[in-house]
Scaffold this motif. Structure first.
Motif, PDB file in Angstrom:
ATOM      1  N   TYR A 175       0.842  -1.203   0.000  1.00  0.00           N
ATOM      2  CA  TYR A 175       0.000   0.000   0.000  1.00  0.00           C
ATOM      3  C   TYR A 175       0.870   1.242   0.000  1.00  0.00           C
ATOM      4  O   TYR A 175       1.726   1.415   0.872  1.00  0.00           O
ATOM      5  CB  TYR A 175      -0.905  -0.011   1.231  1.00  0.00           C
ATOM      6  N   LEU A 176       0.695   2.097  -1.000  1.00  0.00           N
ATOM      7  CA  LEU A 176       1.350   3.402  -1.065  1.00  0.00           C
ATOM      8  C   LEU A 176       2.840   3.331  -0.758  1.00  0.00           C
ATOM      9  O   LEU A 176       3.372   4.089   0.052  1.00  0.00           O
ATOM     10  CB  LEU A 176       0.665   4.397  -0.120  1.00  0.00           C
ATOM     11  N   GLY A 177       3.518   2.406  -1.400  1.00  0.00           N
ATOM     12  CA  GLY A 177       4.954   2.305  -1.237  1.00  0.00           C
ATOM     13  C   GLY A 177       5.405   1.484  -0.055  1.00  0.00           C
ATOM     14  O   GLY A 177       6.603   1.223   0.094  1.00  0.00           O
ATOM     15  N   LEU A 178       4.482   1.081   0.834  1.00  0.00           N
ATOM     16  CA  LEU A 178       4.850   0.203   1.946  1.00  0.00           C
ATOM     17  C   LEU A 178       4.955  -1.224   1.431  1.00  0.00           C
ATOM     18  O   LEU A 178       4.061  -1.711   0.736  1.00  0.00           O
ATOM     19  CB  LEU A 178       3.809   0.272   3.069  1.00  0.00           C
ATOM     20  N   ASP A 179       6.042  -1.882   1.753  1.00  0.00           N
ATOM     21  CA  ASP A 179       6.273  -3.231   1.238  1.00  0.00           C
ATOM     22  C   ASP A 179       5.458  -4.260   2.014  1.00  0.00           C
ATOM     23  O   ASP A 179       5.262  -4.153   3.221  1.00  0.00           O
ATOM     24  CB  ASP A 179       7.765  -3.562   1.325  1.00  0.00           C
ATOM     25  N   ASP A 180       5.001  -5.273   1.305  1.00  0.00           N
ATOM     26  CA  ASP A 180       4.172  -6.325   1.872  1.00  0.00           C
ATOM     27  C   ASP A 180       4.992  -7.156   2.862  1.00  0.00           C
ATOM     28  O   ASP A 180       6.005  -7.752   2.495  1.00  0.00           O
ATOM     29  CB  ASP A 180       3.648  -7.207   0.734  1.00  0.00           C
ATOM     30  N   PRO A 181       4.565  -7.244   4.140  1.00  0.00           N
ATOM     31  CA  PRO A 181       5.315  -8.020   5.128  1.00  0.00           C
ATOM     32  C   PRO A 181       4.975  -9.507   5.150  1.00  0.00           C
ATOM     33  O   PRO A 181       5.477 -10.238   6.002  1.00  0.00           O
ATOM     34  CB  PRO A 181       4.906  -7.365   6.448  1.00  0.00           C
ATOM     35  N   SER A 182       4.143  -9.967   4.215  1.00  0.00           N
ATOM     36  CA  SER A 182       3.634 -11.345   4.277  1.00  0.00           C
ATOM     37  C   SER A 182       4.741 -12.381   4.357  1.00  0.00           C
ATOM     38  O   SER A 182       4.708 -13.295   5.197  1.00  0.00           O
ATOM     39  CB  SER A 182       2.755 -11.638   3.059  1.00  0.00           C
ATOM     40  N   GLU A 183       5.716 -12.277   3.464  1.00  0.00           N
ATOM     41  CA  GLU A 183       6.768 -13.300   3.417  1.00  0.00           C
ATOM     42  C   GLU A 183       7.619 -13.279   4.674  1.00  0.00           C
ATOM     43  O   GLU A 183       8.110 -14.329   5.119  1.00  0.00           O
ATOM     44  CB  GLU A 183       7.628 -13.115   2.171  1.00  0.00           C
ATOM     45  N   ALA A 184       7.823 -12.100   5.241  1.00  0.00           N
ATOM     46  CA  ALA A 184       8.593 -12.032   6.487  1.00  0.00           C
ATOM     47  C   ALA A 184       7.870 -12.807   7.586  1.00  0.00           C
ATOM     48  O   ALA A 184       8.485 -13.575   8.340  1.00  0.00           O
ATOM     49  CB  ALA A 184       8.802 -10.576   6.896  1.00  0.00           C
ATOM     50  N   TYR A 185       6.563 -12.620   7.690  1.00  0.00           N
ATOM     51  CA  TYR A 185       5.808 -13.361   8.690  1.00  0.00           C
ATOM     52  C   TYR A 185       5.816 -14.858   8.404  1.00  0.00           C
ATOM     53  O   TYR A 185       5.963 -15.684   9.323  1.00  0.00           O
ATOM     54  CB  TYR A 185       4.369 -12.861   8.749  1.00  0.00           C
ATOM     55  N   ARG A 186       5.648 -15.229   7.123  1.00  0.00           N
ATOM     56  CA  ARG A 186       5.623 -16.647   6.796  1.00  0.00           C
ATOM     57  C   ARG A 186       6.952 -17.308   7.170  1.00  0.00           C
ATOM     58  O   ARG A 186       6.976 -18.395   7.764  1.00  0.00           O
ATOM     59  CB  ARG A 186       5.331 -16.854   5.308  1.00  0.00           C
ATOM     60  N   THR A 187       8.054 -16.639   6.852  1.00  0.00           N
ATOM     61  CA  THR A 187       9.363 -17.189   7.179  1.00  0.00           C
ATOM     62  C   THR A 187       9.557 -17.311   8.681  1.00  0.00           C
ATOM     63  O   THR A 187       9.974 -18.355   9.200  1.00  0.00           O
ATOM     64  CB  THR A 187      10.470 -16.309   6.575  1.00  0.00           C
ATOM     65  N   ALA A 188       9.252 -16.240   9.414  1.00  0.00           N
ATOM     66  CA  ALA A 188       9.469 -16.242  10.860  1.00  0.00           C
ATOM     67  C   ALA A 188       8.547 -17.232  11.572  1.00  0.00           C
ATOM     68  O   ALA A 188       8.948 -17.873  12.551  1.00  0.00           O
ATOM     69  CB  ALA A 188       9.264 -14.838  11.410  1.00  0.00           C
ATOM     70  N   ALA A 189       7.314 -17.385  11.074  1.00  0.00           N
ATOM     71  CA  ALA A 189       6.396 -18.338  11.692  1.00  0.00           C
ATOM     72  C   ALA A 189       6.859 -19.770  11.480  1.00  0.00           C
ATOM     73  O   ALA A 189       6.705 -20.626  12.355  1.00  0.00           O
ATOM     74  CB  ALA A 189       4.997 -18.143  11.128  1.00  0.00           C
ATOM     75  N   ARG A 190       7.450 -20.043  10.323  1.00  0.00           N
ATOM     76  CA  ARG A 190       7.852 -21.412  10.015  1.00  0.00           C
ATOM     77  C   ARG A 190       9.187 -21.783  10.649  1.00  0.00           C
ATOM     78  O   ARG A 190       9.404 -22.949  10.991  1.00  0.00           O
ATOM     79  CB  ARG A 190       7.894 -21.614   8.492  1.00  0.00           C
ATOM     80  N   ASP A 191      10.102 -20.810  10.803  1.00  0.00           N
ATOM     81  CA  ASP A 191      11.403 -21.175  11.387  1.00  0.00           C
ATOM     82  C   ASP A 191      11.443 -20.949  12.902  1.00  0.00           C
ATOM     83  O   ASP A 191      12.465 -21.201  13.547  1.00  0.00           O
ATOM     84  CB  ASP A 191      12.547 -20.435  10.688  1.00  0.00           C
TER      85      ASP A 191
END
Length: 541
Positions: A227-243
């Motif tokens: 949104y408006l230049g803010l980067d999507d944090p989805s992958e960061a959460y997916r990585t941190a939740a899985r590791d």
């Protein structure tokens, strides 16, 4: 069985009040709460934590926060500590000189009150960074300050039309002046270099450490998407939740693309399934209904006033068509999604409540627990609707105080009647509404104790000015409940938010008991220790 942890030597905040002095934890759960008898659960391997006269309470939960952008800003041109124009420009100049390798100067967090009308000019930035594009969102992230180089790269001239969901501020001659509001931010923001996945993961973990240090054990990320230049944090959460590096419990509010309609709902269903893992659940949808009052983009029922106190033609901006919103919310509710509304002006609040009411009428009672965040201006007729509809009030208490942004950029343009409807915490409680609480960090400090201080006093920590709408103050017990049980309710974390047998051992130890001191000293309390599921995630000892 002997306990793994035993907390003793202070006060314990339970659902019944400060009625205990000792708590036992076995594994990830609270197993006993009481007084001297609980101490018998101590064995040779039990770790005994001396509360030293402090307070043990449930872990704080932030019901509306943006940790990844906050973490990124801390590593960029961080302007959150500046308050004057000179300080802000000095910080930009220092950052640019320290980072000659950066093609763009990025960061943000500047205060609108530092500049006349809340709209700084491109010439100010040109004087300190003439050779590289600069893109700096303000503290509330609903506007951005850019220099001439950035405007030129984006092709923004006097002939560029305002986007439907934003505004290009212009000088007296019609030239772009250097501030972009709401959707106009994207005209430059989309050109700025994106962070990498490694950057976003590092930002998440950095922010998590900062939040744990403030006693926060769980949160709702209020914008999972781009949104408006803010980067999507989805992958960061997916990585941190899985590791396993995500130690907090997190609900992700999936971004509702306001340029689209119901056709995006199947995609949200897919994202919910793809992203939910371990301590991260993507079960909420964020619908941003309006902007902010300081820039005249919060959606109001009646027009804003001008500097002379006369009505204008501006009623703010509605980002989602109010006629279509009830159908969207009804379908989301039927699919089990929670709706998390950004609703700041009284028209946005009413639109959100109307949509929840439509969903209730179509689907019947549900456990989706919709909540409305910010609630700066709430028409008195709508206050009792929260309890009646089962919609929680998600408050950001730090904003409910006299400060320049309120006194200079908001109250004069609302007028005395509407100014008295702002942040009605007390009225909402008296009507039976459930209060949850959050910070909107990096918009404002994530420290729950500062927010609690303002909710109770309606004066900023350390402030000595007049109380802001004293009738809307709430008690310390209710403010703490909003940051614990209230936010736990919104987050569907029903076995957290309280210190009682069987609850998850998400706990925080304060260095003092705020109930034992004057309300004016609440913000002086500090977090000594934070536990998630009985595991120590922060210590200041």
């Amino acid at each position: 069985m002997h306990a793994d942890l035993l907390f003793t030597g202070g006060a314990v905040l339970t659902p019944e009040g400060r009625t205990a002095t000792t708590v036992a934890v076995t594994g990830d759960r609270v197993t006993a709460v009481g007084d001297t008898g609980v101490r018998e659960l101590a064995g040779p391997r039990t770790e005994v934590v001396d509360l030293a006269g402090g307070l043990l309470l449930p872990g704080f939960q932030d019901a509306h926060v943006h940790p990844v952008p906050a973490g990124l800003e801390l590593t960029q041109c961080d302007l959150t500590g500046t308050r004057t124009a000179d300080d802000t420009l000095a910080a930009v100049r220092a950052y640019a000189l320290a980072h000659p390798e950066r093609e763009w100067i990025l960061g943000g967090g500047w205060s609108m009150e530092a500049f006349e009308g809340g709209t700084p000019t491109k010439e100010l930035l040109d004087a300190v960074v003439p050779d590289r594009p600069v893109y700096l969102p303000n503290r509330d992230h609903h506007g951005a300050w850019v220099n001439s180089r950035a405007l030129a790269l984006a092709g923004i001239t006097r002939d560029t039309a305002d986007p439907a969901d934003g505004r290009i501020e212009r000088d007296a001659s019609g030239e772009p002046s250097g501030t972009l509001q709401e959707g106009a931010m994207e005209l430059v923001g989309r050109l700025a270099p994106a962070s990498t996945q490694a950057d976003r993961l590092a930002a998440l973990l950095h922010a998590q450490r900062a939040l744990h240090a403030l006693g926060i054990t769980a949160w709702q990320d209020a914008l999972v998407g781009g949104y408006l230049g803010l980067d999507d944090p989805s992958e960061a959460y997916r990585t941190a939740a899985r590791d396993g590096s995500l130690t907090a419990r997190v609900v992700g509010a999936l971004w509702w693309d306001r340029e689209r309609g119901a056709e995006q709902i199947p995609e949200l269903v897919e994202r919910r399934a793809e992203l939910s893992h371990g301590r991260f659940r993507a079960g909420s949808v964020k619908l941003m209904l309006d902007g902010v009052a300081e820039s005249g983009t919060a959606a109001l029922l009646d027009p804003y006033l001008d500097r002379c106190g006369c009505a204008t033609a501006n009623r703010g901006t509605s980002f989602v068509d109010a006629a279509r919103l009830p159908a969207y919310v009804t379908e989301l509710d039927a699919l089990g999604f929670q709706c998390h509304f950004h609703a700041l002006g009284d028209r946005a609040v009413r639109d959100a409540l109307d949509a929840v009411e439509a969903a209730r009428a179509a689907n019947g009672p549900s456990d989706t627990r919709p909540h409305l965040a910010h609630l700066q201006v709430v028409h008195p007729d709508d206050v009792p609707r929260f309890a009646r509809l089962g919609a929680s009030a998600n408050i950001q208490p730090l904003w409910a105080a006299h400060e320049p942004q309120m006194d200079e950029l908001t109250i004069p343009f609302l007028g005395p009647e509407r100014a008295a409807w702002q942040y009605p915490f007390g009225s909402l409680l008296r009507s039976g509404a459930t209060l949850a609480a959050g910070s909107d960090w990096p918009v404002s400090s994530p420290d729950p104790l500062q927010g609690i201080h303002v909710a109770v006093n309606r004066v900023q920590p350390g402030g000595t000015g007049p109380v802001f709408l004293p009738g809307e103050r709430i008690g310390l017990d209710r403010a703490l409940s909003a940051y614990t049980a209230g936010s736990a309710y919104v987050n569907h974390l029903d076995d957290t938010g309280q210190v009682s047998p069987g609850a998850l051992a998400d706990l925080v130890v304060l260095d003092r008991d705020p109930f034992a001191g004057p309300p004016e000293a609440i913000a002086e309390a500090r977090v000594r220790r934070t536990y998630v599921g009985g595991e120590l995630v922060h210590t200041a000892d």
